[in-house]
Scaffold this motif. Structure first.
Motif, PDB file in Angstrom:
ATOM      1  N   LYS A 361       3.740   3.816  -6.423  1.00  0.00           N
ATOM      2  CA  LYS A 361       3.771   3.291  -7.798  1.00  0.00           C
ATOM      3  C   LYS A 361       5.140   3.522  -8.429  1.00  0.00           C
ATOM      4  O   LYS A 361       5.684   2.640  -9.104  1.00  0.00           O
ATOM      5  CB  LYS A 361       2.681   3.982  -8.617  1.00  0.00           C
ATOM      6  N   GLN A 362       5.693   4.722  -8.194  1.00  0.00           N
ATOM      7  CA  GLN A 362       7.022   5.043  -8.736  1.00  0.00           C
ATOM      8  C   GLN A 362       8.098   4.147  -8.127  1.00  0.00           C
ATOM      9  O   GLN A 362       9.008   3.682  -8.839  1.00  0.00           O
ATOM     10  CB  GLN A 362       7.345   6.513  -8.475  1.00  0.00           C
ATOM     11  N   GLU A 363       7.984   3.888  -6.817  1.00  0.00           N
ATOM     12  CA  GLU A 363       8.972   3.030  -6.142  1.00  0.00           C
ATOM     13  C   GLU A 363       8.903   1.598  -6.661  1.00  0.00           C
ATOM     14  O   GLU A 363       9.936   0.955  -6.875  1.00  0.00           O
ATOM     15  CB  GLU A 363       8.749   3.063  -4.625  1.00  0.00           C
ATOM     16  N   ARG A 364       7.663   1.093  -6.849  1.00  0.00           N
ATOM     17  CA  ARG A 364       7.501  -0.274  -7.377  1.00  0.00           C
ATOM     18  C   ARG A 364       8.075  -0.362  -8.791  1.00  0.00           C
ATOM     19  O   ARG A 364       8.738  -1.336  -9.150  1.00  0.00           O
ATOM     20  CB  ARG A 364       6.022  -0.676  -7.383  1.00  0.00           C
ATOM     21  N   ARG A 365       7.803   0.660  -9.570  1.00  0.00           N
ATOM     22  CA  ARG A 365       8.325   0.673 -10.940  1.00  0.00           C
ATOM     23  C   ARG A 365       9.851   0.691 -10.936  1.00  0.00           C
ATOM     24  O   ARG A 365      10.495  -0.002 -11.721  1.00  0.00           O
ATOM     25  CB  ARG A 365       7.774   1.890 -11.688  1.00  0.00           C
ATOM     26  N   GLN A 366      10.428   1.491 -10.024  1.00  0.00           N
ATOM     27  CA  GLN A 366      11.885   1.573  -9.954  1.00  0.00           C
ATOM     28  C   GLN A 366      12.493   0.221  -9.572  1.00  0.00           C
ATOM     29  O   GLN A 366      13.537  -0.174 -10.100  1.00  0.00           O
ATOM     30  CB  GLN A 366      12.292   2.652  -8.942  1.00  0.00           C
ATOM     31  N   ARG A 367      11.813  -0.502  -8.661  1.00  0.00           N
ATOM     32  CA  ARG A 367      12.304  -1.837  -8.277  1.00  0.00           C
ATOM     33  C   ARG A 367      12.271  -2.797  -9.464  1.00  0.00           C
ATOM     34  O   ARG A 367      13.194  -3.586  -9.667  1.00  0.00           O
ATOM     35  CB  ARG A 367      11.473  -2.398  -7.118  1.00  0.00           C
TER      36      ARG A 367
END
Length: 680
Positions: A361-367
């Protein structure tokens, strides 16, 4: 009967039940309720007092003086506590409800919990004595409150200061309910805000209703179930994520021996020892004796010190005792160990899965942040000067280069990049004379590339103070070249601002009775056609899979939809005429499927093919503006959104000359693309 301020304190310390309370309950809408429970000198605990407050009287009822519990259940229970027509006001009333149900089998109905309401409006300090000082002009420090809460309520006679405390616990609940409801529905007043900072604004009535319904659905039976040994063991070893047979055996022996002692002496275990200390001794037996000695130094009631010494001795003796192989081979111990090991493995897997989910979730948000954040500074603070060296505005390098490339200006300096126009700008000096302020200062001040709310200099985006769904329907003079209402926000603050905007949009929708999605004629036509095209596709795909009878039914539905399209004049003229001719040749009830027509219908195109912005297809914003007062009220509408932005984001880094009252209308020069003669 003791006079207490303007109220009457009626203390019942014998078998004589206060029947006047029952009589007055027939005319009461609300009654404040609290209880005092003996939780120290009792293994299970029992109620000693119940306090009830009406608008003009306080009642403190001694439950220990009433021998027949059914008398309380029938009289107090049915007449008041289980009476749906009376609102029972409690503060953090979960324990009170459990105790009343435990001792008398009474389920309190129609509950209003002041603690839940206070939490919902954003209150942080939930203690009743804090709310007394905040709303009721009554003070009691934490030390005094804790002293009375943990007093021996089973002692008789009850000291007068304890009785007074008991009465106060219910006395202010009705006043507190009224004041919290006012804040929940209208927002806190300035006096309250100065004492306590509320995170949320007023609650919507439907949200308040949902919260009230939630208060009634609490599962008391589930909460009142005593904790079992296996649940306690799992709780103790959950943090270690592993457990061995020796520890289980020792902890089980300690638990059972201590539990027998507490039952025999009718003492609450929580007042003597924390079971995590027992588990520590069971898992580290070599340290048990020293550890138990250290626990002797923890402060405790004088009357409980001997009991604690006995319990610590039991723990120490069992912990250091040798365990034989025979004991470890006990089937019940092995079964507990196996079940616990499986549960811990499952927990570990669940934690790992949750951790991966969180990381994903954090990685998707960062993208998303990287994709949508602005890639370069917005404000480059280049200056454009008039021929007489007056600063006209600040802008970016691209605009400066545009003037230089066309020979319309000369460069004055590189730091900061400054140009001087070699012609007199047609718009200079034109102001909105209805506005007393000279707002030109806003456009010539230096801007920082930071979030105006929190000051972050990373991952910022342009934020439209007036949402695009409204702005696109403004006349040009209210929306073109108006950078005042476009500010930089970091990604987090922008998310918060958009959520707040959505709340106001829903409020406007409810206020003016306008749905959030209202398609214009062209968009409606396209949607109608798209819905129709699903039917012929389904029939063609299912020709060999769906039974003939069902296919024919689907075909009839398709023909009916085609007739609706014909009435709506959705299709291009040629296709419209072709469809009209085909439908007129059909029988009222077709008996076979015309696949040629179905395949031809897939080529249907909407009559209106002009490129319309997707946002313009939803005319919700246009309808809201019309209901608000039309173009004449747009200045008020814009200032409403500006004030809403200030109130909800509380920006600390706004441009110096930004203001809610900044000029709304832009006046264009005669050579501007946006100039309209009728605007003069």
């Amino acid at each position: 009967m003791i006079a207490c301020k303007n109220l009457v304190l009626k203390i019942t310390l014998n078998m004589k039940f206060p029947y006047d309370l029952i009589y007055c309950s027939y005319r009461e809408i609300c009654i404040g309720i609290d209880t005092e429970n003996e939780s120290v000198y009792s293994y299970k605990g029992y109620l000693c007092l119940i306090q009830l407050s009406t608008l003009d009287s306080d009642y403190v009822i001694d439950l220990l003086a009433i021998d027949d519990n059914s008398f309380v259940s029938e009289t107090l229970g049915k007449q008041i506590l289980e009476n749906d027509s009376i609102i029972k006001v409690l503060h953090g009333g979960t324990s009170d409800k459990i105790w009343i149900h435990r001792d008398f089998g009474i389920n309190i109905k129609n509950i209003f919990d002041t603690q839940d309401i206070y939490r919902q409006i954003g209150g942080k300090r939930l203690a009743l004595n804090h709310l007394w000082s905040l709303f009721c002009n009554f003070e009691m420090d934490n030390e005094t409150k804790i002293k009375f809460q943990t007093s021996k309520w089973s002692q008789r006679p009850i000291p007068s200061d304890m009785l007074s405390y008991a009465a106060n616990d219910s006395r202010y609940l009705l006043s507190l309910r009224y004041k919290l409801l006012c804040i929940a529905l209208n927002g806190p007043d300035e006096g309250i805000l100065s004492k306590e900072s509320f995170l949320r604004g007023p609650l919507k009535l439907k949200n308040l209703t949902k919260l009230y319904q939630k208060m009634q659905k609490e599962d008391l039976l589930r909460k009142h179930q005593p904790i079992t040994f296996t649940k306690l063991l799992y709780k103790m070893c959950k943090s270690d994520k592993k457990v061995d047979l020796d520890t289980i055996f020792r902890f089980k022996a300690i638990y059972e021996e201590c539990d027998e002692y507490f039952k025999a002496n009718d003492i609450n275990p929580d007042c003597i020892i924390d079971y995590k200390h027992c588990y520590h001794c069971a898992s580290l037996p070599s340290q048990a004796e020293e550890f138990c000695k250290s626990l002797e130094n923890i402060p405790i009631r004088e009357s409980l010190k001997d009991h604690r010494s006995n319990i610590l001795r039991i723990i120490s003796e069992i912990a250091i005792k040798e365990i034989s192989e025979e004991h470890l081979s006990d089937e019940s111990i092995r079964k507990i160990h196996e079940e616990l090991a499986k549960k811990l493995i499952l927990d570990a897997a669940a934690r790992e899965k949750e951790a991966k989910k969180k990381i994903g979730k954090q990685e998707r948000r960062q993208r998303v942040i990287e994709n949508f954040s602005l890639k370069k500074p917005i404000y480059e603070n280049c200056m454009i000067l008039a021929p007489d060296s007056q600063i006209l505005c600040k802008c970016d390098k691209k605009k400066v280069e545009w003037y230089l490339e066309r020979g319309l200006a000369e460069k004055i300096s590189d730091e900061p990049l400054t140009i001087k126009l070699n012609f007199e700008p047609s718009g200079r000096g034109i102001k909105n004379f209805n506005d007393e302020r000279d707002d030109d200062e806003f456009y010539v001040e230096e801007r920082s590339n930071i979030c105006v709310a929190c000051g972050s200099g990373e991952n910022y985006v342009r934020h439209q103070i007036i949402p695009a769904k409204f702005r696109i329907f403004f006349p040009e003079k209210y929306k073109s070249h108006r950078s005042h209402d476009v500010l930089l926000l970091c990604f987090n603050c922008n998310e918060m601002a958009i959520k707040k905007q959505a709340e106001l949009e829903h409020e406007l929708s409810e206020k003016f009775n306008v749905p959030m999605k209202v398609l214009n004629t062209e968009a409606q036509g396209k949607e109608t056609l798209n819905l129709f095209l699903r039917k012929p596709r389904s029939i063609i795909r299912g020709e060999k899979k769906i039974p003939e009878e069902r296919l024919l039914e689907m075909y009839k539905d398709c023909i009916e939809e085609a007739r609706n399209i014909l009435e709506g004049e959705v299709l291009k003229e040629e296709q419209h005429e072709s469809l009209k001719e085909f439908l007129s040749s059909l029988e009222e009830e077709p008996k076979e499927i015309d696949f040629q027509f179905l395949k031809g219908s897939l080529k249907f195109k909407p009559r209106h093919t002009s490129s319309v912005a997707t946002k313009r297809q939803n005319i919700y914003g246009k309808l809201i503006i019309e209901k608000y007062g039309g173009n004449d009220k747009i200045p008020d509408f814009i200032m409403m959104w500006r004030q809403f932005f200030l109130d909800n984001l509380e920006p600390k880094y706004l441009p110096k000359n930004w203001s809610v009252g900044h000029s709304i209308e832009r006046v264009f020069g005669a050579k501007s693309l946006f100039y309209h003669k009728e605007d003069d």
